[in-house]
Design a protein around this motif. Structure first.
Motif, PDB file in Angstrom:
ATOM      1  N   VAL A   1      -5.155   9.826  -1.725  1.00  0.00           N
ATOM      2  CA  VAL A   1      -4.185   9.058  -1.501  1.00  0.00           C
ATOM      3  C   VAL A   1      -4.480   7.423  -1.715  1.00  0.00           C
ATOM      4  N   LYS A   2      -3.521   6.766  -2.196  1.00  0.00           N
ATOM      5  CA  LYS A   2      -3.992   5.328  -2.651  1.00  0.00           C
ATOM      6  C   LYS A   2      -3.325   4.187  -1.464  1.00  0.00           C
ATOM      7  N   MET A   3      -4.148   3.421  -1.039  1.00  0.00           N
ATOM      8  CA  MET A   3      -3.642   2.230  -0.169  1.00  0.00           C
ATOM      9  C   MET A   3      -3.770   0.858  -1.101  1.00  0.00           C
ATOM     10  N   VAL A   4      -2.630   0.357  -1.330  1.00  0.00           N
ATOM     11  CA  VAL A   4      -2.562  -0.969  -1.954  1.00  0.00           C
ATOM     12  C   VAL A   4      -2.798  -2.370  -1.057  1.00  0.00           C
ATOM     13  N   VAL A   5      -3.543  -2.860  -1.482  1.00  0.00           N
ATOM     14  CA  VAL A   5      -3.821  -4.406  -0.825  1.00  0.00           C
ATOM     15  C   VAL A   5      -3.256  -5.365  -1.501  1.00  0.00           C
ATOM     16  N   PRO A   6      -2.348  -6.161  -1.120  1.00  0.00           N
ATOM     17  CA  PRO A   6      -1.923  -7.089  -2.108  1.00  0.00           C
ATOM     18  C   PRO A   6      -2.716  -8.745  -1.894  1.00  0.00           C
ATOM     19  N   TYR A   7      -4.022  -8.300  -1.747  1.00  0.00           N
ATOM     20  CA  TYR A   7      -4.700  -9.537  -1.611  1.00  0.00           C
ATOM     21  C   TYR A   7      -6.227  -9.149  -2.612  1.00  0.00           C
ATOM     22  N   PRO A   8      -6.831 -10.210  -2.856  1.00  0.00           N
ATOM     23  CA  PRO A   8      -8.212  -9.799  -3.713  1.00  0.00           C
ATOM     24  C   PRO A   8      -8.997  -9.134  -2.763  1.00  0.00           C
ATOM     25  N   PRO A   9      -9.950  -8.614  -3.004  1.00  0.00           N
ATOM     26  CA  PRO A   9     -11.007  -7.766  -2.216  1.00  0.00           C
ATOM     27  C   PRO A   9     -11.749  -8.893  -1.410  1.00  0.00           C
ATOM     28  N   GLY A  10     -12.132  -8.301  -0.271  1.00  0.00           N
ATOM     29  CA  GLY A  10     -13.063  -9.270   0.778  1.00  0.00           C
ATOM     30  C   GLY A  10     -12.413 -10.100   1.697  1.00  0.00           C
ATOM     31  N   GLY A  11     -11.068 -10.081   1.755  1.00  0.00           N
ATOM     32  CA  GLY A  11     -10.324 -10.810   2.866  1.00  0.00           C
ATOM     33  C   GLY A  11     -10.306  -9.874   4.043  1.00  0.00           C
ATOM     34  N   THR A  12      -9.243 -10.277   5.061  1.00  0.00           N
ATOM     35  CA  THR A  12      -9.215  -9.553   6.226  1.00  0.00           C
ATOM     36  C   THR A  12      -8.463  -8.471   6.104  1.00  0.00           C
ATOM     37  N   VAL A  13      -7.367  -8.493   5.306  1.00  0.00           N
ATOM     38  CA  VAL A  13      -6.665  -7.330   4.870  1.00  0.00           C
ATOM     39  C   VAL A  13      -7.325  -6.196   4.270  1.00  0.00           C
ATOM     40  N   ASP A  14      -7.985  -6.937   3.086  1.00  0.00           N
ATOM     41  CA  ASP A  14      -8.718  -5.670   2.437  1.00  0.00           C
ATOM     42  C   ASP A  14      -9.937  -4.979   3.367  1.00  0.00           C
ATOM     43  N   ILE A  15     -10.501  -5.737   4.399  1.00  0.00           N
ATOM     44  CA  ILE A  15     -11.266  -5.130   5.172  1.00  0.00           C
ATOM     45  C   ILE A  15     -10.838  -4.141   5.996  1.00  0.00           C
ATOM     46  N   VAL A  16      -9.768  -4.245   6.632  1.00  0.00           N
ATOM     47  CA  VAL A  16      -8.932  -3.420   7.497  1.00  0.00           C
ATOM     48  C   VAL A  16      -8.438  -2.184   6.514  1.00  0.00           C
ATOM     49  N   ALA A  17      -8.236  -2.440   5.442  1.00  0.00           N
ATOM     50  CA  ALA A  17      -7.708  -1.311   4.621  1.00  0.00           C
ATOM     51  C   ALA A  17      -8.880  -0.440   4.202  1.00  0.00           C
ATOM     52  N   ARG A  18     -10.155  -0.968   3.994  1.00  0.00           N
ATOM     53  CA  ARG A  18     -11.163   0.078   3.605  1.00  0.00           C
ATOM     54  C   ARG A  18     -11.837   0.693   4.940  1.00  0.00           C
ATOM     55  N   LEU A  19     -11.509   0.017   6.140  1.00  0.00           N
ATOM     56  CA  LEU A  19     -11.940   0.854   7.312  1.00  0.00           C
ATOM     57  C   LEU A  19     -10.984   1.958   7.283  1.00  0.00           C
ATOM     58  N   LEU A  20      -9.734   1.535   7.280  1.00  0.00           N
ATOM     59  CA  LEU A  20      -8.559   2.338   7.550  1.00  0.00           C
ATOM     60  C   LEU A  20      -8.887   3.892   6.579  1.00  0.00           C
ATOM     61  N   ALA A  21      -8.946   3.406   5.373  1.00  0.00           N
ATOM     62  CA  ALA A  21      -9.167   4.480   4.409  1.00  0.00           C
ATOM     63  C   ALA A  21     -10.293   5.490   4.638  1.00  0.00           C
ATOM     64  N   GLN A  22     -11.383   4.879   5.030  1.00  0.00           N
ATOM     65  CA  GLN A  22     -12.573   5.576   5.292  1.00  0.00           C
ATOM     66  C   GLN A  22     -12.242   6.757   6.725  1.00  0.00           C
ATOM     67  N   ALA A  23     -11.462   6.084   7.687  1.00  0.00           N
ATOM     68  CA  ALA A  23     -11.172   6.913   8.751  1.00  0.00           C
ATOM     69  C   ALA A  23     -10.107   7.991   8.631  1.00  0.00           C
ATOM     70  N   MET A  24      -8.993   7.544   7.817  1.00  0.00           N
ATOM     71  CA  MET A  24      -7.893   8.448   7.370  1.00  0.00           C
ATOM     72  C   MET A  24      -8.432   9.621   6.522  1.00  0.00           C
ATOM     73  N   ALA A  25      -9.349   9.226   5.673  1.00  0.00           N
ATOM     74  CA  ALA A  25      -9.642  10.379   4.641  1.00  0.00           C
ATOM     75  C   ALA A  25     -10.610  11.448   5.590  1.00  0.00           C
ATOM     76  N   GLY A  26     -10.966  11.427   6.446  1.00  0.00           N
ATOM     77  CA  GLY A  26     -11.778  12.249   7.258  1.00  0.00           C
ATOM     78  C   GLY A  26     -10.909  13.037   7.754  1.00  0.00           C
ATOM     79  N   ARG A  27      -9.600  12.658   8.297  1.00  0.00           N
ATOM     80  CA  ARG A  27      -8.813  13.521   8.892  1.00  0.00           C
ATOM     81  C   ARG A  27      -7.819  14.152   7.984  1.00  0.00           C
ATOM     82  N   LEU A  28      -7.409  13.389   6.850  1.00  0.00           N
ATOM     83  CA  LEU A  28      -6.435  14.282   5.939  1.00  0.00           C
ATOM     84  C   LEU A  28      -6.922  15.223   4.979  1.00  0.00           C
ATOM     85  N   GLY A  29      -8.489  15.104   5.107  1.00  0.00           N
ATOM     86  CA  GLY A  29      -9.136  16.207   3.890  1.00  0.00           C
ATOM     87  C   GLY A  29      -9.016  15.741   2.379  1.00  0.00           C
ATOM     88  N   GLN A  30      -8.696  14.540   2.106  1.00  0.00           N
ATOM     89  CA  GLN A  30      -8.577  13.917   0.925  1.00  0.00           C
ATOM     90  C   GLN A  30      -9.089  12.702   0.592  1.00  0.00           C
TER      91      GLN A  30
END
Length: 325
Positions: A34-63
């Motif tokens: 699954v791909k999560m698109v962040v409409p900002y460059p890396p390193g900002g608040t939205v990017d940080i949230v997306a990476r935390l969420l991606a890691q957490a959801m990956a474990g539950r989705l199995g992908q």
């Protein structure tokens, strides 16, 4: 002959089972990354949230869940990409309120229809903080507003850019406090902070996590936070309401969004996964350590809330005569 008849029966049975197999396969989700698109460059608040969420959801989705940064045009490039992606749940948007409630009321032309985006749920929220140079003569928000009333346009405020949430935060303050602070747009928080430290602007609206570091180092002074409650990172800093403007509030928030038309069972899987992640103590701690608040109230009607916020910013933009091509 008997062998041929058996073969025909078997082939017909196999053929009749294929639609069932395909249907089961179509309903399986996810069967790929699954791909999560962040409409900002890396390193900002939205990017940080997306990476935390991606890691957490990956474990539950199995992908695997990956993050793809598509910045530009006030978040519209990334949003446009997702809005026009195949609605299968494999391409999602991690959207700030700038995308969902500010941009529609600022830009004359948007490359997609907002109805093409379907919010799944809120991920996190954050506050903004009004800051001045540590050597500024303004010790409180009222000092700043009084100076603006005495000499209109003497006070300038920096934002993350024209049409961003911090731009409208300033315009809302102008309207609420009956002042006329001059807007100075920047391409993000970093250049605005540089000018604040250089005394080239009077104040700026910044995200609390980033500003808290500078406040604690003594290089800038925090006058007030824009949310409903004080920030855990800056507990001694008043809210704008406490500082004298009771009707003022601006919150930042981030939502997970899918293209409209995503199958119901896929959407339900994503929603349930987000719900589970949102109440996970580890994920909540990670957000708080980053200066954000978890969006744990799952009873909030996402679409109704966004519609209400959009109307609020529509009124602000209309009164300020804000319009971008």
């Amino acid at each position: 002959m008997k062998t041929m008849k058996t073969a025909i029966i078997l082939s017909l049975a196999l053929a009749s089972s294929l639609p069932i197999a395909r249907a089961a396969e179509d309903r399986a989700f996810p069967v790929a990354p699954v791909k999560m698109v962040v409409p900002y460059p890396p390193g900002g608040t939205v990017d940080i949230v997306a990476r935390l969420l991606a890691q957490a959801m990956a474990g539950r989705l199995g992908q695997p869940v990956t993050v793809d940064n598509k910045a530009g045009a006030g978040t519209l490039i990334g949003a446009d990409f997702v809005a026009k992606s195949k609605p299968d749940g494999y391409t999602l948007l991690v959207a700030p309120n700038t995308t969902l409630t500010v941009a529609p009321n600022i830009y004359k032309k948007i490359p997609f229809r907002m109805e093409q985006l379907d919010p799944i749920g809120f991920i996190a929220s954050n506050q903004f903080v009004i800051t001045v140079n540590a050597k500024s003569p303004y010790a409180s928000l009222q000092d700043l507003l009084d100076a603006s009333r005495k000499d209109p346009e003497r006070i300038s405020y920096g934002s993350f850019g024209t049409g961003t949430i911090t731009h409208l935060a300033g315009e809302l303050m102008n309207q609420t406090a009956a002042v006329h602070m001059l807007h100075v747009p920047y391409k993000g928080a970093a250049p605005a902070l540089t000018d604040l430290l250089g005394n080239n602007i009077s104040m700026m609206f910044d995200a609390v996590p980033a500003a808290a570091i500078q406040v604690k180092s003594g290089s800038i002074r925090a006058l007030a936070v824009t949310g409903k409650e004080r920030s855990a990172l800056l507990p001694n800093v008043l809210t704008v309401a406490e500082a004298g403007l009771p009707n003022y509030r601006v919150d930042g928030w981030i939502a997970l969004v899918a293209p409209t038309g995503t199958p119901k069972h896929v959407r339900e899987t994503l929603s349930k996964t987000l719900d589970a992640v949102s109440v996970d103590p580890v994920f909540q701690r990670q957000l708080r350590d980053s200066g954000l608040d978890p969006a744990v109230d799952r009873k909030v009607n996402v679409n109704a809330f966004i519609a209400e916020e959009s109307q609020r910013f529509h009124r602000v933009a209309e009164r300020a005569k804000l319009s971008l091509d």
